[in-house]
Design a protein around this motif. Sequence first.
Motif, mmCIF file in Angstrom:
data_model
loop_
_atom_site.group_PDB
_atom_site.id
_atom_site.type_symbol
_atom_site.label_atom_id
_atom_site.label_comp_id
_atom_site.label_asym_id
_atom_site.label_seq_id
_atom_site.Cartn_x
_atom_site.Cartn_y
_atom_site.Cartn_z
ATOM 1 N N LEU A 131 0.942 -1.248 0.128
ATOM 2 C CA LEU A 131 -0.558 -0.170 0.197
ATOM 3 C C LEU A 131 1.095 1.201 0.117
ATOM 4 O O LEU A 131 0.585 2.850 -0.857
ATOM 5 C CB LEU A 131 -0.876 -0.134 1.086
ATOM 6 C CG LEU A 131 -1.921 -1.160 1.201
ATOM 7 C CD1 LEU A 131 -2.704 -0.990 2.549
ATOM 8 C CD2 LEU A 131 -2.799 -0.364 0.338
ATOM 9 N N LYS A 164 -3.153 2.135 -9.553
ATOM 10 C CA LYS A 164 -3.743 3.097 -9.833
ATOM 11 C C LYS A 164 -5.059 3.149 -8.618
ATOM 12 O O LYS A 164 -5.151 4.394 -8.112
ATOM 13 C CB LYS A 164 -4.247 2.368 -10.864
ATOM 14 C CG LYS A 164 -4.888 4.131 -12.280
ATOM 15 C CD LYS A 164 -5.418 3.369 -13.470
ATOM 16 C CE LYS A 164 -5.819 1.768 -13.694
ATOM 17 N NZ LYS A 164 -6.053 1.623 -14.622
ATOM 18 N N HIS A 165 -5.061 1.976 -8.337
ATOM 19 C CA HIS A 165 -6.351 1.977 -7.149
ATOM 20 C C HIS A 165 -5.754 1.714 -6.003
ATOM 21 O O HIS A 165 -6.597 1.186 -4.858
ATOM 22 C CB HIS A 165 -7.600 0.722 -7.302
ATOM 23 C CG HIS A 165 -7.982 0.683 -9.374
ATOM 24 N ND1 HIS A 165 -8.991 2.522 -9.122
ATOM 25 C CD2 HIS A 165 -7.914 0.798 -10.249
ATOM 26 C CE1 HIS A 165 -9.209 2.351 -10.426
ATOM 27 N NE2 HIS A 165 -8.451 1.512 -11.236
ATOM 28 N N ALA A 166 -4.411 2.012 -5.394
ATOM 29 C CA ALA A 166 -4.427 1.996 -4.524
ATOM 30 C C ALA A 166 -4.705 2.624 -3.003
ATOM 31 O O ALA A 166 -4.840 2.348 -1.746
ATOM 32 C CB ALA A 166 -2.303 1.701 -4.296
ATOM 33 N N ASN A 167 -5.329 3.977 -3.669
ATOM 34 C CA ASN A 167 -5.878 4.492 -2.590
ATOM 35 C C ASN A 167 -7.758 3.656 -1.884
ATOM 36 O O ASN A 167 -7.513 3.852 -1.158
ATOM 37 C CB ASN A 167 -6.321 6.040 -2.902
ATOM 38 C CG ASN A 167 -5.290 6.834 -2.437
ATOM 39 O OD1 ASN A 167 -4.393 6.396 -1.347
ATOM 40 N ND2 ASN A 167 -4.608 8.113 -2.997
ATOM 41 N N LYS A 168 -7.692 3.462 -3.321
ATOM 42 C CA LYS A 168 -9.629 2.870 -2.674
ATOM 43 C C LYS A 168 -9.196 1.547 -1.853
ATOM 44 O O LYS A 168 -10.318 1.287 -0.944
ATOM 45 C CB LYS A 168 -10.090 2.294 -4.547
ATOM 46 C CG LYS A 168 -10.509 3.485 -5.045
ATOM 47 C CD LYS A 168 -11.066 3.136 -5.764
ATOM 48 C CE LYS A 168 -11.162 4.440 -7.353
ATOM 49 N NZ LYS A 168 -11.630 4.484 -8.445
ATOM 50 N N PHE A 175 -6.278 1.271 -0.045
ATOM 51 C CA PHE A 175 -6.722 1.571 0.984
ATOM 52 C C PHE A 175 -7.806 1.877 1.987
ATOM 53 O O PHE A 175 -7.346 1.886 3.668
ATOM 54 C CB PHE A 175 -5.418 2.653 1.332
ATOM 55 C CG PHE A 175 -5.069 3.325 2.708
ATOM 56 C CD1 PHE A 175 -4.746 2.590 3.758
ATOM 57 C CD2 PHE A 175 -5.220 4.531 2.859
ATOM 58 C CE1 PHE A 175 -4.254 2.820 5.039
ATOM 59 C CE2 PHE A 175 -4.840 4.773 4.099
ATOM 60 C CZ PHE A 175 -3.958 4.429 5.127
ATOM 61 N N TYR A 176 -8.659 2.992 1.169
ATOM 62 C CA TYR A 176 -10.148 2.943 2.171
ATOM 63 C C TYR A 176 -10.471 2.311 3.173
ATOM 64 O O TYR A 176 -11.114 2.072 4.182
ATOM 65 C CB TYR A 176 -10.464 4.042 1.418
ATOM 66 C CG TYR A 176 -10.226 5.834 1.373
ATOM 67 C CD1 TYR A 176 -9.674 6.253 2.080
ATOM 68 C CD2 TYR A 176 -10.447 5.948 0.181
ATOM 69 C CE1 TYR A 176 -8.772 7.313 1.868
ATOM 70 C CE2 TYR A 176 -9.469 6.994 -0.420
ATOM 71 C CZ TYR A 176 -8.811 7.935 0.221
ATOM 72 O OH TYR A 176 -7.826 9.548 0.134
ATOM 73 N N ARG A 218 2.508 0.960 7.299
ATOM 74 C CA ARG A 218 2.143 1.596 5.886
ATOM 75 C C ARG A 218 2.483 2.865 6.482
ATOM 76 O O ARG A 218 3.421 3.372 5.518
ATOM 77 C CB ARG A 218 0.128 1.693 5.214
ATOM 78 C CG ARG A 218 0.551 2.727 3.989
ATOM 79 C CD ARG A 218 -0.665 3.001 4.099
ATOM 80 N NE ARG A 218 -1.628 4.372 2.648
ATOM 81 C CZ ARG A 218 -1.417 5.322 3.463
ATOM 82 N NH1 ARG A 218 -1.216 6.166 4.466
ATOM 83 N NH2 ARG A 218 -1.365 6.033 2.286
ATOM 84 N N GLN A 219 2.674 3.177 7.153
ATOM 85 C CA GLN A 219 2.849 5.074 7.912
ATOM 86 C C GLN A 219 4.245 4.409 7.778
ATOM 87 O O GLN A 219 4.738 5.092 7.742
ATOM 88 C CB GLN A 219 2.095 5.052 8.608
ATOM 89 C CG GLN A 219 0.687 5.014 9.002
ATOM 90 C CD GLN A 219 0.274 6.196 8.040
ATOM 91 O OE1 GLN A 219 0.154 5.895 6.882
ATOM 92 N NE2 GLN A 219 0.077 7.777 8.193
#
Lengths: 294, 321
Positions: free
Chosen positions: A115, A121-125, A127-128, A176-177
């Motif tokens: 992540l 492309k959709h990594a953020n989705k 992650f949400y 991830r952080q």
Amino acid sequence: MTTTAPDVRKTPAKNAKKKRGGIIGNTGLYLATGVAALLFLIPFYLIVRNALMTDPEITGENWKWFPTDIQWGNITEPFKDETVDFGRALWNSWVVAILHTSGILLICSLAGYGLARIPYKHANKVFYGVLVTLMIPTAVTFVPSFVLVSSLGWVDSYRGLIIPGLFSGFTCFLFRQYFLGFPKELEEAARVDGLSYWGAYWRVVVPNSLNFFAAMATITFISGWNSFLWPLVIGQDPSAWTIQVALSAYMTNQTVNYHLIFMSTAISILPLVLVFLFLQRWLVQGIAQTGIKG
Amino acid sequence: MSTTTEIDLANPAPAKPAQARPRRGLRGNATLNFWLFTGPFLIGLIVFVFVPMGWSIYLSFFEARFTVSPSSFIGLDNYKAILDNPDFTGSLVTFTVFAAFIVPTTWALSLGLALLVHRIRFMKAFFRSVFFLPTAVSYVAAALVWKMSMFNGVRFGLANTILSWFGVDNVAWLANPDPPWYWLVIVTLRLWLQAGFYMILFLAALQNIPAELYEAASIDGARPGWQTFRYITLPQLRATSTAVILLLLIAAYQAFDEFWNLLGKATWGQPPLVELYKTALGENQDYGQGSAGAVILTLLILIITLFQGKLMGFGRGEESK
């Protein structure tokens, strides 16, 4: 969910020096700290005292601060007890805590790295999707989890005790952080040298992150060893009890052997006290760096 | 000879792709690698978090006793039943009382310990360890000590022993809800167990306060002690305090272990999760009603979290300075 600044430990000396009080102020300070420390140690004292006494001494007419004869023989008593299979429970706890810790570290660190560092492309989705699970405390969902695990037939098994707890959104989030702050140059150098993502992860990223892994391992081991609700739900049969469930069973037993249950308690917290004494650095660092445990 | 030249000739040609390969590797394989790394976790998350939740919401609309694959749809009856159940609504009251005690006391104690440990220099590490050590103990073990030794209702419990020195009769700490001494037992237990953890958070925050602030304050004539604490330290700890209070509240909401072990058989002092356990896994094994209860409790905690987050500006990032 805060990430406190990592370089926390640079300034304490300066601050401490500034606030030097008079002799009276200092005496008061140490007195208050000392009294608080004594109060905090009372429960540990009680465990050791009761674990090494005989029952007549514990329940006797007058309070005794120390056993007249230290009952070292008490150490083996929990393992001979017939009401609760203490040895089995201890073994189960070790298996569960170790597999729980290694499983979580492996699965959640990989996901956290993916992540944080692999462009998709959709990594953020995705992650949400992980973040949503953070909003719901795991303990509240034990009923649905039990429903699932029992229909898989995993009640009373290591699988049921361990696997459902491995997918911790919170641990993944922390990894991830952490990986977001990992120096990019190191990985890029590794990949220019021809390593794949996988190779770069195992040969460059992980070896350079052992401190963080140690901190997470310590926290995860402690929570795995100490968890009670889930093992209680899953361990319907005594053969699947962990040590926490066994301790709980002692409290509701018909006959109470004080020295025995306190010896059991002592045995149950000993590994953690050891972990604590030797790994405290990582523990404190883990808590202070990542801010918050579940 | 010719072979070597061929190789020599061939070498420069792949040299370009070879240089490009890491780049193409970066882009081309990224999607695949992303799923390789996150796949195991995401599959697990779906199977063991999302599926059970969905299933639970489904079950909550069905009559489901002793079974997890029910057939008779009963609409909102489970929700009605559990909200009409005085034990369940009572558990929310228990939680409120518990939170009203434990949140402020833990906040104050952990801040106080952090201030003490922050200021002392002699044996600092030792004292920090002493306050932090209980964090390693499980709620079950602590409950055992509290119930069997510290607050044992009989004569030889430590609390009753000390009271007897002052001529006070034995107190039945847990066995009697009137007066509700059991709150003292429960609150002190959790205080002991979790204060050290939050102390660490406060210590980290205290060390982050710039020394210049204190210097400036003393130049402006602020007396060390209460004034400096009130106008410098406390405002500087605001972000941490907010986070700590939110965490304490969520932790109190999930309290189970010590209530179960201290008051398991009692009819008083039952928090939400204990009630949920009794509904879903007790004698009736009513998964439908248990699921409805889980849904209600989840929604409540979501509301608490979001509301408090909004109210206190938590979770907006950039709050650490």
